[in-house]
Scaffold this motif. Sequence first.
Motif, PDB file in Angstrom:
ATOM      1  N   HIS A 188      58.399  50.853  -1.940  1.00 53.55           N
ATOM      2  CA  HIS A 188      58.707  50.074  -0.740  1.00 53.55           C
ATOM      3  C   HIS A 188      57.734  50.375   0.399  1.00 53.55           C
ATOM      4  CE1 HIS A 188      61.690  49.836   2.906  1.00 53.55           C
ATOM      5  NE2 HIS A 188      60.777  48.919   2.990  1.00 53.55           N
ATOM      6  N   HIS A 189      57.412  51.652   0.593  1.00 53.52           N
ATOM      7  CA  HIS A 189      56.631  52.070   1.757  1.00 53.52           C
ATOM      8  C   HIS A 189      55.152  51.751   1.618  1.00 53.52           C
ATOM      9  CE1 HIS A 189      60.180  54.114   3.289  1.00 53.52           C
ATOM     10  NE2 HIS A 189      60.346  54.638   2.102  1.00 53.52           N
ATOM     11  N   CYS A 221      63.665  51.914  -1.215  1.00 61.63           N
ATOM     12  CA  CYS A 221      64.070  51.148  -0.044  1.00 61.63           C
ATOM     13  C   CYS A 221      65.135  51.954   0.699  1.00 61.63           C
ATOM     14  CB  CYS A 221      64.640  49.789  -0.461  1.00 61.63           C
ATOM     15  SG  CYS A 221      63.499  48.778  -1.431  1.00 61.63           S
ATOM     16  N   VAL A 226      64.174  45.117   4.077  1.00 65.43           N
ATOM     17  CA  VAL A 226      63.676  44.554   2.831  1.00 65.43           C
ATOM     18  C   VAL A 226      62.164  44.503   2.885  1.00 65.43           C
ATOM     19  CG1 VAL A 226      63.601  42.495   1.374  1.00 65.43           C
ATOM     20  CG2 VAL A 226      65.756  43.199   2.444  1.00 65.43           C
ATOM     21  N   PRO A 227      61.476  45.072   1.898  1.00 64.34           N
ATOM     22  CA  PRO A 227      60.019  45.053   1.920  1.00 64.34           C
ATOM     23  C   PRO A 227      59.471  43.636   1.796  1.00 64.34           C
ATOM     24  CG  PRO A 227      60.808  45.831  -0.194  1.00 64.34           C
ATOM     25  CD  PRO A 227      62.003  45.719   0.696  1.00 64.34           C
ATOM     26  N   TYR A 242      65.655  45.183  -5.155  1.00 67.16           N
ATOM     27  CA  TYR A 242      65.457  46.280  -4.218  1.00 67.16           C
ATOM     28  C   TYR A 242      66.360  47.438  -4.606  1.00 67.16           C
ATOM     29  CZ  TYR A 242      63.625  42.198  -1.903  1.00 67.16           C
ATOM     30  OH  TYR A 242      62.935  41.037  -1.629  1.00 67.16           O
TER      31      TYR A 242
END
Length: 374
Positions: A188-189, A221, A226-227, A242
């Motif tokens: 996610h990051h 996440c 939400v990415p 997610y």
Amino acid sequence: MRLLIQPFEHLRRRIMDISRNDWPSALLSLETLLSVLSTIYGGITALRASGYAKGWLKSRRLPCKVVSIGNLVAGGTGKTPMTIYVAQLLHEMGWRVVVLSRGYRGRMETMGGVVSDGHRLLATVEDAGDEPYLMARCLKGVPVLVGRQRYQAGLLAIRAFGAEVIVLDDAFQHLKLKRDLNLVLLDHHQPFGNGHLLPRGLLREPLSSLRRAHAWVFTRCDGKTVPVASNVCRPANRPFFYSIHHPVIRLSHETGETPFFRDPAAVTSLQGKRVVAFAGLADNEQFFASLRQVGCEIIRRVEFKDHHRYTPSDIHELVESAIRLGVDCLVTTTKDDVKIDRPKSLPIEWVVVDVQIGMPMDGERFRQFLMQSL
């Protein structure tokens, strides 16, 4: 000898720093050299993928369903906990499931073999490799096999266990075997690392390879945000899911001759405790950060390289330092614990922390997706 090793270790760390950042580079610099090597590497991987896509290189199909869990970025995106999560989910649906891993650095990697029949462990961590042995200890009722030749290992899984679904661990780049479902994990990051291919970055393949994926699963996440996927490489008609990683405690116990991990317990019992924490992972910082998040006070942290083989002297030093510092317990990860031959009795509490996958937003939708895909 140490004087000879130090420059190489410094170079290794320098390359790792570069691969995780997108620094501007001068014409004559290590960054530029790595960029040139990345271009060559990218050309080779693209040519290989094209060879399989056009049939120039042979890809075989097993007489059962095949689900692949993989990633695009080198390092930890949660492939092992996701493989466990998917295998357990399919097992609960009633499928006869077998997990198949390469067995990296294990003695059985070349010849292949059975790590667990789902009821007994049949190999050691030295035979199986770190991740397959860990999965075998977590997956009660699901056999785990290893082998570099995934097709041959898959045939063994069908003959020995009547496998209806084989879950491939870390197989997005293993194009020799056809699959019915290709799941690619993205952090996610930082889903694409610094955007560069190895060795300038951490991408194993160009972003265009994401077209092979049937679904994307964003990992780590925070459950709130939400990415946002890149519109450049977003595949048409591909679902996104997610997931979160949450730490749990898995102190091991033995049931007869089968040392499976016990059911996970809440990690809240570590809140407020003073600990010595140690790990040998691809990204140790994530482990230490998770302990801080649950309220641990890390008095001493000890980092080892990924796949580190622990010696009795390593454990003796850690235990002695924990006693000397007067902490409440020693804390490590499941991946590290399976490689440690620790004494039956210790003068300090030993806590093993695991990471579990959760899908608070998408759990039922992901389950339905698996059912429809298979």
